[in-house]
Design an enzyme around this catalytic site. Structure first.
Site, short mmCIF file in Angstrom:
data_model
loop_
_atom_site.label_atom_id
_atom_site.label_comp_id
_atom_site.label_asym_id
_atom_site.label_seq_id
_atom_site.Cartn_x
_atom_site.Cartn_y
_atom_site.Cartn_z
N HIS A 214 0.83 -1.21 0.00
CA HIS A 214 0.00 0.00 0.00
C HIS A 214 0.87 1.26 0.00
O HIS A 214 0.63 2.19 -0.77
CB HIS A 214 -0.92 0.01 1.22
CG HIS A 214 -2.21 -0.71 1.00
ND1 HIS A 214 -2.27 -1.93 0.35
CD2 HIS A 214 -3.49 -0.40 1.34
CE1 HIS A 214 -3.53 -2.32 0.31
NE2 HIS A 214 -4.29 -1.41 0.89
N HIS A 301 0.27 -2.20 8.95
CA HIS A 301 1.70 -2.50 8.81
C HIS A 301 2.52 -1.96 9.99
O HIS A 301 2.15 -1.00 10.66
CB HIS A 301 2.26 -1.97 7.49
CG HIS A 301 1.82 -2.77 6.30
ND1 HIS A 301 2.39 -3.98 5.96
CD2 HIS A 301 0.85 -2.53 5.38
CE1 HIS A 301 1.80 -4.44 4.87
NE2 HIS A 301 0.85 -3.59 4.51
#
Length: 339
Positions: A214, A301
Site C-alpha cells: 500500500h 503494517h
C-alpha cells in the site's frame, strides 16, 4: 590645465582596467547590478521544491505511526501481525478507515494503479503542452511505462514471484496452513510462492518481512503524478516556482547546465493555460493518495514495513526522474517533465 587633467584621468582609467587603483592598491572589479547568479542545483539530487514534495511522504508516515501509538482507541485495538491490521470485527475496530473493507480501500487503493493511469491520461489529454508536441507526449508515455513497469516488478510479477513476495520468502516467510488439495498431495506448504496464491489456498503468509504494498503504491503513484503535473504547470505559468528551482542536467560534453537549454528548440511548455478539468482531477487523485497513505500509516503494517515500502518507491522515482539528468542518452529517450 585641461590637458593635464585629461591625461591624469586616462592614467587612472588604465590602471583600473589593469586591476589597480590610482594609488597602486589591488582593484577588484564590482559585479554588475543584477548579475549575481544563484548556486546551480545538483543534477544528482532533487531540487529544493522536489525535496519538499518528497518530504511529505516520510512526514505522513511518521505522523501516522506516532498517532497509532498515542491514540487510546488504536492502542486498545488488538493488532494482527499476519494480517498487518487491527482487529476487523466488533467494537474494537479503532476507526472506519482501519477496516480493510472501507470504501476508499476497496474502490480506490485496491485499484490504485488504474486510477493513477486514468489521472495521467486525463491530464495529458487536456493540457496544451502535450497537444503542441508529439515528442513531449511520447516521452511522458515512456516515463509512465517505466514507472508502471517498476510497479509490476515489485507487486505483480518479476520473472516469477514479485519482488515483494521474493523478499518475504528470502527473509524466512512461508505459506502456513494451506489446503493440501491445492498442492495435489505432492508439494510442501512452503512451495506456495506468492501471497495471493497462499491466500487462495486457505493459508497464511507469515514469518518474513512484508514490504508494505500500500505504501509503495501510494507513494510511487502520487509522486509520479506530482512530477508530471507539477513541472508542466510551473513551466507553463499556472504555478509559481521559487528562485533557483531550475533543474540541472549534465550535457554530452560533461558540462552542467540548466535544463531550460534543452527546451529552447521544443516550442516551450505550453500556453500558460490555467488549471483545467484534467489537472484538477489529477490533483484530486494525488490528494486521495496522501489521505490513504496517512490511514495506512496509522492502522496498517509495522513501521519497518512502511519504511521499506517508502524506500522501494523512492528507488523507482530516482531512476525515472533524477537519473536522466546526469545520463544524457537516457534523457534523450524519456525526457523530463515539462520540457
Amino acid at each position: 590645465m585641461a590637458e593635464s587633467y585629461s591625461l591624469r584621468s586616462r592614467q587612472v582609467d588604465q590602471m583600473a582596467g589593469d586591476g589597480h587603483e590610482a594609488n597602486g592598491s589591488p582593484f577588484r572589479p564590482t559585479r554588475a547590478r543584477g548579475s549575481a547568479s544563484t548556486r546551480r542545483n545538483s543534477p544528482y539530487l532533487p531540487t529544493p521544491l522536489e525535496s519538499l514534495a518528497l518530504l511529505i511522504y516520510p512526514v505522513l508516515l511518521v505522523f501516522g505511526s506516532l498517532f497509532s501509538v498515542l491514540s487510546p482507541e488504536t492502542r486498545a485495538s488488538p493488532y494482527d501481525v499476519t494480517g498487518h491490521s487491527h482487529v476487523q470485527t466488533g467494537n474494537a475496530v479503532p476507526s472506519y478507515f482501519a477496516r480493510k473493507d472501507n470504501l476508499l480501500n476497496i474502490i480506490f487503493v485496491k485499484r490504485g494503479w488504474a486510477w493513477i493511469t486514468v489521472a495521467f491520461v486525463a491530464f495529458a489529454a487536456s493540457h496544451s503542452t502535450f497537444r503542441s508536441s508529439g515528442t513531449r507526449l511520447a516521452r511522458a508515455a515512456s516515463r509512465w511505462a517505466l514507472i508502471t513497469g517498476w510497479w509490476i516488478l515489485v507487486t505483480q510479477w518479476c520473472f516469477g514471484p514479485a519482488i515483494i513476495d521474493r523478499g518475504f520468502r528470502f527473509t524466512g516467510g512461508k505459506c502456513e496452513d494451506a489446503h493440501e488439495a491445492v498442492f495435489e498431495g505432492t508439494a510442501d506448504k512452503s512451495d506456495v510462492f506468492t501471497a495471493a496464491a497462499c491466500k487462495a489456498s486457505g493459508g497464511r503468509w507469515s514469518g518474513g518481512h512484508d514490504i508494505s504494498g500500500h505504501v509503495f503504491l501510494l507513494v510511487l503513484g502520487s509522486y509520479f503524478l506530482v512530477q508530471e503535473v507539477g513541472w508542466v504547470l510551473l513551466r507553463s505559468g499556472a504555478g509559481v516556482a521559487g528562485r533557483g528551482e531550475e533543474r540541472a542536467v549534465v550535457m554530452g560534453d560533461g558540462a552542467v547546465k540548466g535544463a531550460g537549454v534543452e527546451a529552447e528548440g521544443d516550442g516551450g511548455a505550453g500556453d500558460g493555460s490555467a488549471l483545467g478539468v484534467g489537472s484538477k482531477f489529477t490533483l484530486t487523485i494525488v490528494g486521495l493518495c496522501w489521505w490513504m497513505l496517512l490511514m495506512t500509516a496509522i492502522y496498517f503494517h509495522t513501521w519497518f514495513e512502511k519504511l521499506t515500502g517508502l524506500l522501494v518507491a523512492f528507488l523507482g522515482v530516482y531512476a525515472v526522474y533524477i537519473l536522466p539528468r546526469w545520463i544524457p542518452a537516457l534523457r534523450g529517450l524519456i525526457g523530463m517533465p515539462g520540457m
